[in-house]
Scaffold this motif. Structure first.
Motif, PDB file in Angstrom:
ATOM      1  N   ALA A   1      44.314  -9.460  39.587  1.00 43.15           N
ATOM      2  CA  ALA A   1      43.364  -8.471  39.081  1.00 43.15           C
ATOM      3  C   ALA A   1      43.365  -8.478  37.553  1.00 43.15           C
ATOM      4  CB  ALA A   1      43.714  -7.083  39.600  1.00 43.15           C
ATOM      5  N   LEU A   2      42.270  -8.017  36.970  1.00 45.50           N
ATOM      6  CA  LEU A   2      42.196  -7.889  35.523  1.00 45.50           C
ATOM      7  C   LEU A   2      43.134  -6.779  35.052  1.00 45.50           C
ATOM      8  CD1 LEU A   2      38.335  -8.210  34.963  1.00 45.50           C
ATOM      9  CD2 LEU A   2      40.089  -9.948  34.588  1.00 45.50           C
ATOM     10  N   PRO A   3      43.651  -6.883  33.847  1.00 49.86           N
ATOM     11  CA  PRO A   3      44.576  -5.831  33.374  1.00 49.86           C
ATOM     12  C   PRO A   3      43.881  -4.485  33.243  1.00 49.86           C
ATOM     13  CG  PRO A   3      44.011  -7.362  31.609  1.00 49.86           C
ATOM     14  CD  PRO A   3      43.478  -7.958  32.861  1.00 49.86           C
ATOM     15  N   ALA A   4      44.537  -3.449  33.762  1.00 51.79           N
ATOM     16  CA  ALA A   4      43.986  -2.102  33.641  1.00 51.79           C
ATOM     17  C   ALA A   4      44.052  -1.612  32.201  1.00 51.79           C
ATOM     18  CB  ALA A   4      44.748  -1.138  34.563  1.00 51.79           C
ATOM     19  N   GLU A   5      45.065  -2.052  31.475  1.00 48.11           N
ATOM     20  CA  GLU A   5      45.222  -1.702  30.064  1.00 48.11           C
ATOM     21  C   GLU A   5      45.736  -2.930  29.324  1.00 48.11           C
ATOM     22  OE1 GLU A   5      47.881   1.284  27.226  1.00 48.11           O
ATOM     23  OE2 GLU A   5      47.991   1.410  29.419  1.00 48.11           O
ATOM     24  N   LEU A   6      45.076  -3.290  28.230  1.00 47.51           N
ATOM     25  CA  LEU A   6      45.455  -4.482  27.469  1.00 47.51           C
ATOM     26  C   LEU A   6      46.744  -4.216  26.701  1.00 47.51           C
ATOM     27  CD1 LEU A   6      41.963  -5.596  26.085  1.00 47.51           C
ATOM     28  CD2 LEU A   6      43.140  -6.350  28.163  1.00 47.51           C
ATOM     29  N   ARG A   7      47.782  -4.953  27.044  1.00 49.25           N
ATOM     30  CA  ARG A   7      49.097  -4.780  26.410  1.00 49.25           C
ATOM     31  C   ARG A   7      49.300  -5.902  25.384  1.00 49.25           C
ATOM     32  NH1 ARG A   7      52.465  -1.202  29.027  1.00 49.25           N
ATOM     33  NH2 ARG A   7      51.642  -0.353  30.989  1.00 49.25           N
ATOM     34  N   TRP A   8      48.750  -5.712  24.201  1.00 52.77           N
ATOM     35  CA  TRP A   8      48.875  -6.704  23.139  1.00 52.77           C
ATOM     36  C   TRP A   8      50.312  -6.818  22.644  1.00 52.77           C
ATOM     37  CZ3 TRP A   8      44.805  -9.708  22.708  1.00 52.77           C
ATOM     38  CH2 TRP A   8      43.544  -9.223  23.048  1.00 52.77           C
ATOM     39  N   GLU A   9      51.115  -5.811  22.950  1.00 50.82           N
ATOM     40  CA  GLU A   9      52.505  -5.878  22.495  1.00 50.82           C
ATOM     41  C   GLU A   9      53.274  -7.026  23.147  1.00 50.82           C
ATOM     42  OE1 GLU A   9      52.258  -2.623  25.713  1.00 50.82           O
ATOM     43  OE2 GLU A   9      51.114  -3.298  23.968  1.00 50.82           O
ATOM     44  N   ASN A  10      52.802  -7.511  24.312  1.00 50.14           N
ATOM     45  CA  ASN A  10      53.451  -8.674  24.921  1.00 50.14           C
ATOM     46  C   ASN A  10      53.371  -9.883  23.992  1.00 50.14           C
ATOM     47  OD1 ASN A  10      54.099  -7.245  27.220  1.00 50.14           O
ATOM     48  ND2 ASN A  10      52.372  -8.013  28.424  1.00 50.14           N
ATOM     49  N   LEU A  11      52.203 -10.122  23.424  1.00 47.63           N
ATOM     50  CA  LEU A  11      52.037 -11.236  22.504  1.00 47.63           C
ATOM     51  C   LEU A  11      52.861 -11.024  21.239  1.00 47.63           C
ATOM     52  CD1 LEU A  11      48.184 -11.760  22.859  1.00 47.63           C
ATOM     53  CD2 LEU A  11      49.980 -13.197  23.833  1.00 47.63           C
ATOM     54  N   GLU A  12      52.905  -9.784  20.766  1.00 48.46           N
ATOM     55  CA  GLU A  12      53.679  -9.499  19.560  1.00 48.46           C
ATOM     56  C   GLU A  12      55.166  -9.705  19.795  1.00 48.46           C
ATOM     57  OE1 GLU A  12      54.488  -5.788  16.445  1.00 48.46           O
ATOM     58  OE2 GLU A  12      53.043  -5.584  18.095  1.00 48.46           O
ATOM     59  N   ARG A  13      55.668  -9.249  20.931  1.00 47.44           N
ATOM     60  CA  ARG A  13      57.095  -9.423  21.235  1.00 47.44           C
ATOM     61  C   ARG A  13      57.431 -10.888  21.466  1.00 47.44           C
ATOM     62  NH1 ARG A  13      58.465  -6.614  26.225  1.00 47.44           N
ATOM     63  NH2 ARG A  13      60.606  -7.206  25.668  1.00 47.44           N
ATOM     64  N   ALA A  14      56.554 -11.618  22.136  1.00 51.14           N
ATOM     65  CA  ALA A  14      56.804 -13.053  22.331  1.00 51.14           C
ATOM     66  C   ALA A  14      56.827 -13.778  20.990  1.00 51.14           C
ATOM     67  CB  ALA A  14      55.736 -13.652  23.246  1.00 51.14           C
ATOM     68  N   TRP A  15      56.002 -13.335  20.058  1.00 50.79           N
ATOM     69  CA  TRP A  15      55.941 -13.980  18.750  1.00 50.79           C
ATOM     70  C   TRP A  15      57.190 -13.715  17.918  1.00 50.79           C
ATOM     71  CZ3 TRP A  15      53.150 -17.631  16.536  1.00 50.79           C
ATOM     72  CH2 TRP A  15      53.118 -17.732  15.146  1.00 50.79           C
ATOM     73  N   THR A  16      57.710 -12.495  18.001  1.00 51.52           N
ATOM     74  CA  THR A  16      58.855 -12.116  17.169  1.00 51.52           C
ATOM     75  C   THR A  16      60.178 -12.213  17.935  1.00 51.52           C
ATOM     76  OG1 THR A  16      58.441  -9.794  17.726  1.00 51.52           O
ATOM     77  CG2 THR A  16      57.459 -10.642  15.710  1.00 51.52           C
ATOM     78  N   VAL A  17      60.304 -11.389  18.999  1.00 49.87           N
ATOM     79  CA  VAL A  17      61.550 -11.385  19.772  1.00 49.87           C
ATOM     80  C   VAL A  17      61.760 -12.722  20.488  1.00 49.87           C
ATOM     81  CG1 VAL A  17      62.826 -10.212  21.602  1.00 49.87           C
ATOM     82  CG2 VAL A  17      61.344  -8.890  20.082  1.00 49.87           C
TER      83      VAL A  17
END
Length: 293
Positions: free
Chosen positions: A64-80
């Motif tokens: 299913a399409l995301p109910a809420e866009l969690r851009w923090e996943n990309l940010e955490r993958a980039w930094t953490v």
């Protein structure tokens, strides 16, 4: 009077049937292309969609399409997840290896194609033998050689063998392009007083741009996707390229599926952007190489 009319109607019917067959064949071709396009796009779009969802949401409704866009996943993958470091290392490796292979391949390809070198065919054969040697058969001797030279666990541990192992293909490709160029232009430049370096740099090399572009694209893609060589020669985390860093990233964030999808998204985006920007030049180079090699 009846025969010509019957003949005309028969020709019209034959043309109509021919057009219908061609139309049916065209529809079948487009349907096949769309099918393969969907086979390629669906996994990519699924990964991108998962990169913007939480692990709970992925487990509950994976397609299913995301109910809420969690851009923090990309940010955490980039930094953490350290993808900023991995992509930076990949840029260093890609620029160094591609630049070295292109520079040396152009020089050697020009010499083997247009200069009267003694034993030119023997030299070319020795270079082409490198195309038949798999990396797995020489990786252990290369490892000990790099260790003795104190290059292990440095950027050079990937750059030096990366250039050496890719030179045979680059020389073969650029030699084919230089051989297809008109020699009269180079001879005219020599008559005007140009030395051999000027003929190569100012006359022949610009004319071989389609081959040069093809070689650059091939080397960038090959270096970006290289996994086994850095796995053996580069163990330090701060030196890992994105292909190797992605594997260790999976091990650290196995339970966080959103983070994993975000990391995969970050790793694939540079190659997708590169292809979209250079696809025309890539196709032109492949076509020209098929005609000139």
């Amino acid at each position: 009077m009846g025969m010509p009319a019957a003949t005309t109607s028969g020709r019209v019917a034959a043309k109509t049937r021919r057009r219908l067959r061609l139309s049916g064949w065209t529809v079948a071709q487009y349907a096949t292309l769309i099918l393969f396009l969907m086979i390629f796009l669906v996994p990519v779009l699924w990964v991108w969609s998962s990169a913007l969802k939480s692990s709970i949401e992925i487990a509950r409704s994976p397609f299913a399409l995301p109910a809420e866009l969690r851009w923090e996943n990309l940010e955490r993958a980039w930094t953490v997840g350290r993808f900023n470091r991995y992509l930076g290392n990949t840029v260093v490796y890609t620029v160094a290896i591609t630049g070295g292979v292109v520079f040396l391949s152009c020089l050697a390809g020009y010499a083997l194609a247009l200069l009267p070198l003694p034993g030119r065919s023997v030299i070319l054969t020795l270079f082409l033998l490198g195309l038949m040697v798999p990396f797995q058969s020489v990786m252990i001797p290369i490892y000990y050689l790099l260790r003795d030279l104190r290059l292990l666990e440095t950027y050079w541990a990937f750059i030096v063998p990366g250039i050496a192992l890719r030179l045979p293909f680059g020389i073969f490709l650029m030699r084919g392009f230089f051989r297809g160029l008109p020699r009269d232009i180079g001879d005219a430049a020599r008559v005007d007083g140009a030395n051999e370096w000027a003929v190569f740099r100012q006359v022949m090399l610009p004319m071989a741009w389609p081959g040069l572009a093809t070689l650059i694209v091939f080397q960038v893609i090959d270096t970006y996707n290289q996994f086994l060589m850095p796995l053996i020669f580069v163990q330090r985390d701060e030196l890992r390229p994105v292909s190797l860093g992605t594997m260790f990233f999976f091990g650290r964030f196995t339970a966080d599926r959103g983070m994993i999808a975000a990391g995969v998204t970050i790793s694939m985006l540079p190659m997708i952007i590169l292809y979209l920007l250079l696809q025309r030049r890539f196709i032109e180079g492949i076509t020209a190489g098929a005609m000139k090699t």
